[in-house]
Write an enzyme that holds these catalytic residues in place. Sequence first.
Site, short mmCIF file in Angstrom:
data_model
loop_
_atom_site.label_atom_id
_atom_site.label_comp_id
_atom_site.label_asym_id
_atom_site.label_seq_id
_atom_site.Cartn_x
_atom_site.Cartn_y
_atom_site.Cartn_z
N CYS A 53 -12.33 4.01 0.53
CA CYS A 53 -13.54 3.98 1.37
C CYS A 53 -13.26 4.55 2.76
O CYS A 53 -13.98 5.42 3.24
CB CYS A 53 -14.04 2.53 1.46
SG CYS A 53 -15.43 2.34 2.55
N LYS A 109 -17.05 10.60 4.32
CA LYS A 109 -18.21 11.26 3.70
C LYS A 109 -19.44 11.12 4.59
O LYS A 109 -20.15 12.09 4.84
CB LYS A 109 -18.47 10.64 2.33
CG LYS A 109 -19.76 11.11 1.71
CD LYS A 109 -20.22 10.18 0.61
CE LYS A 109 -20.89 8.95 1.16
NZ LYS A 109 -21.22 7.98 0.09
N TYR A 155 -7.35 -1.74 10.61
CA TYR A 155 -6.96 -2.48 9.39
C TYR A 155 -5.58 -3.10 9.54
O TYR A 155 -5.34 -4.23 9.15
CB TYR A 155 -7.01 -1.55 8.17
CG TYR A 155 -8.39 -1.53 7.54
CD1 TYR A 155 -8.66 -2.26 6.38
CD2 TYR A 155 -9.43 -0.84 8.13
CE1 TYR A 155 -9.92 -2.27 5.83
CE2 TYR A 155 -10.70 -0.84 7.59
CZ TYR A 155 -10.94 -1.56 6.43
OH TYR A 155 -12.20 -1.59 5.88
N GLU A 180 0.86 -1.18 0.00
CA GLU A 180 0.00 0.00 0.00
C GLU A 180 0.90 1.23 0.00
O GLU A 180 1.78 1.35 0.84
CB GLU A 180 -0.93 -0.01 1.23
CG GLU A 180 -1.73 1.25 1.43
CD GLU A 180 -2.58 1.68 0.21
OE1 GLU A 180 -3.33 0.85 -0.31
OE2 GLU A 180 -2.45 2.84 -0.22
N HIS A 202 -45.84 0.31 12.60
CA HIS A 202 -46.52 1.59 12.65
C HIS A 202 -46.08 2.39 13.87
O HIS A 202 -45.92 1.80 14.94
CB HIS A 202 -48.04 1.33 12.71
CG HIS A 202 -48.84 2.59 12.61
ND1 HIS A 202 -48.90 3.32 11.45
CD2 HIS A 202 -49.58 3.23 13.54
CE1 HIS A 202 -49.68 4.37 11.67
NE2 HIS A 202 -50.09 4.35 12.92
N ALA A 221 -27.18 3.40 -2.04
CA ALA A 221 -27.79 4.61 -1.47
C ALA A 221 -27.02 5.83 -1.94
O ALA A 221 -25.83 5.74 -2.27
CB ALA A 221 -27.76 4.54 0.05
C1 LIG Z 1 -16.09 10.36 -2.16
C2 LIG Z 1 -16.43 8.89 -2.30
C3 LIG Z 1 -17.51 8.39 -1.63
C4 LIG Z 1 -17.82 7.04 -1.74
N1 LIG Z 1 -18.91 6.57 -1.07
C5 LIG Z 1 -19.24 5.26 -1.15
C6 LIG Z 1 -20.35 4.76 -0.42
O1 LIG Z 1 -21.04 5.48 0.28
N2 LIG Z 1 -20.62 3.44 -0.51
C7 LIG Z 1 -19.85 2.59 -1.29
O2 LIG Z 1 -20.13 1.39 -1.32
N3 LIG Z 1 -18.81 3.05 -1.99
C8 LIG Z 1 -18.47 4.36 -1.94
N4 LIG Z 1 -17.39 4.83 -2.63
C9 LIG Z 1 -16.66 3.90 -3.51
C10 LIG Z 1 -15.67 3.03 -2.71
O3 LIG Z 1 -14.83 3.85 -1.95
C11 LIG Z 1 -14.88 2.17 -3.69
O4 LIG Z 1 -15.76 1.44 -4.50
C12 LIG Z 1 -13.97 1.19 -2.96
O5 LIG Z 1 -13.06 1.86 -2.11
C13 LIG Z 1 -13.20 0.35 -3.97
O6 LIG Z 1 -12.30 -0.50 -3.31
P1 LIG Z 1 -11.00 -1.01 -4.06
O7 LIG Z 1 -10.39 -2.02 -3.16
O8 LIG Z 1 -11.30 -1.41 -5.44
O9 LIG Z 1 -10.05 0.27 -4.19
P2 LIG Z 1 -9.58 1.36 -3.13
O10 LIG Z 1 -10.38 1.33 -1.90
O11 LIG Z 1 -9.50 2.63 -3.90
O12 LIG Z 1 -8.12 0.88 -2.74
C14 LIG Z 1 -7.04 0.89 -3.63
C15 LIG Z 1 -5.77 1.08 -2.83
O13 LIG Z 1 -4.65 0.79 -3.67
C16 LIG Z 1 -3.62 1.69 -3.33
N5 LIG Z 1 -2.68 1.72 -4.48
C17 LIG Z 1 -2.92 2.19 -5.71
N6 LIG Z 1 -1.85 1.99 -6.50
C18 LIG Z 1 -0.91 1.38 -5.74
C19 LIG Z 1 0.41 0.90 -5.99
N7 LIG Z 1 0.97 1.00 -7.20
N8 LIG Z 1 1.09 0.31 -4.98
C20 LIG Z 1 0.52 0.19 -3.75
N9 LIG Z 1 -0.72 0.62 -3.45
C21 LIG Z 1 -1.44 1.19 -4.44
C22 LIG Z 1 -4.35 2.99 -3.08
O14 LIG Z 1 -3.57 3.90 -2.33
C23 LIG Z 1 -5.58 2.50 -2.33
O15 LIG Z 1 -5.36 2.48 -0.94
C24 LIG Z 1 -17.03 6.17 -2.53
C25 LIG Z 1 -15.91 6.68 -3.21
C26 LIG Z 1 -15.62 8.03 -3.11
C27 LIG Z 1 -14.43 8.58 -3.85
#
Ligand SMILES: Cc1cc2nc3c(=O)[nH]c(=O)nc-3n(C[C@H](O)[C@H](O)[C@H](O)COP(=O)(O)OP(=O)(O)OC[C@H]3O[C@@H](n4cnc5c(N)ncnc54)[C@H](O)[C@@H]3O)c2cc1C
Length: 451
Positions: free
Chosen positions: A43, A51, A99, A35, A436, A341
């Site tokens: 998230c 958020k 985490y 990471e 209700h 939502a």
């Molecule tokens: C403002 C906002 C509000 C949101 N609200 C909601 C919500 O209410 N409900 C919901 O379900 N979803 C919500 N989402 C979406 C949700 O955050 C994402 O769908 C989710 O985090 C995706 O998870 P992921 O594991 O795919 O990627 P991420 O959680 O984005 O994790 C990817 C990780 O990889 C790391 N990384 C990237 N490249 C590298 C690298 N080369 N080497 C090492 N580490 C790297 C990043 O730093 C990051 O920590 C929201 C997103 C945003 C931006």
Amino acid sequence: MTHYDYELFVIGAGSGGVRAARMAAGLGVRVAIAENRYLGGTCVNVGCVPKKLFVYASHFREDFNAATGFGWSGNSPEFDWSHLMAKKNQEIGRLQGVYESLLSNSGVTVIEEQASLVDAHTVRLGEQTVSCELILVATGGWPSIPDIPGKEFVVSSNEMFALEQLPKRIIVVGGGYIAVEFAGIMNGLGVETTLCYRGDKLLRGFDEDIRDFAAEEMGKKGINILLNTQINAIENNAEGLIAHTNQDQQKLEADLFLYATGRSPNTAGLGLQTLGVELHANGAIKVNEHYQTNIASVFALGDVTHRINLTPVATAEAMALVNELYSGKRTPVDYDNIPTAVFCQPNIGTVGLTEAEAKSRYTDIDIFKSTFTPMKHTLSGLDEKTMMKMIVRRSTDKVLGIHMVGPDAGEIIQGMAVAIRAGATKAVFDSTIGIHPTAAEEFVTMRNPVG
Ligand SMILES: Cc1cc2nc3c(=O)[nH]c(=O)nc-3n(C[C@H](O)[C@H](O)[C@H](O)COP(=O)(O)OP(=O)(O)OC[C@H]3O[C@@H](n4cnc5c(N)ncnc54)[C@H](O)[C@@H]3O)c2cc1C
């Protein structure tokens, strides 16, 4: 025992990556996770969690006003943005710690480093390389901002979580859920808020009635919604930031411009092209139904595959992948009827087909709809309405979609989603006794179709 340093190397400790790493390690697999920014990913750090904390904060102003209708009086409390930020940062720090211990307690090696792929079984981490049997790319997405003159003056949702000071006036650009939610947050906190979108209606992909109704309610709460408005350039001068739009002579002034104009898969610098990992035109990693790329040892899931970009989808995909790889169980994710939502004010909750989708598939659709003043607002004096909608197929009586705009819609629709996934018919809803007095009871008392 394989000769690799790790059996599974996960790149990205976000929602999907952390779940995959923990689960695999729990099954005795040798796992490492890299990471480069923040444990917990989007998230936890710049997405769902902070958020939602901001959304809670933004509701209080209205609640204080509403309280007067119930006999409360006295001066409204003052809002302190730096206090909220400090508390938010403290909570995010706590979650990052959670985490970290979840990962290390399950035996995952956590490497705080930018990772990239060298070949199908080698990952680079700074000066070092490690070998691994399988590689999982779970690097998420990143805000994308259009290339207009003055883009250096705008911020994305990422920076909103580190703002030192609340602006007096904000223009939120975009029409998706992140734009709509931030407009609600800022407006609720007392910032003069304009939502500026190039399309003719907010929240593409949602049911049309929901889109119309939510926009109307947001407007009633004071958000200035500008549709069919595209910003061509932004200049920074003594009065603040000024945007020039496609509308004749229109200039929009604000102290802050938030661009919530979409997110792109985070694939830059990963070495995917060199390795020959196939990408879609939008940069998303192409995977098959086993989350496998065209390179057999490289997998990808979550936002980097840019399908349904939600945390619970990323974690479900991670569990499906690990089950298949290490437990020999195929537990595919069902992408139908995923509830979601929007935490605007009032909330939107939705599951299943929209009216348009249902009508494009079937000719025998009944629509049930109810619009009413929530009980709380009979005394609060606030002009806010709730809308509920149910889409039913006549021939099978199956409920195909449920949509709501109203307080706690996300909480309510989560339960509805279970019913829809269980194949509930309208008759099952009708024979369910309501609770209700609630708003949710309306879903079991809708008797006459309106369309
Ligand atoms: C403002 C906002 C509000 C949101 N609200 C909601 C919500 O209410 N409900 C919901 O379900 N979803 C919500 N989402 C979406 C949700 O955050 C994402 O769908 C989710 O985090 C995706 O998870 P992921 O594991 O795919 O990627 P991420 O959680 O984005 O994790 C990817 C990780 O990889 C790391 N990384 C990237 N490249 C590298 C690298 N080369 N080497 C090492 N580490 C790297 C990043 O730093 C990051 O920590 C929201 C997103 C945003 C931006």
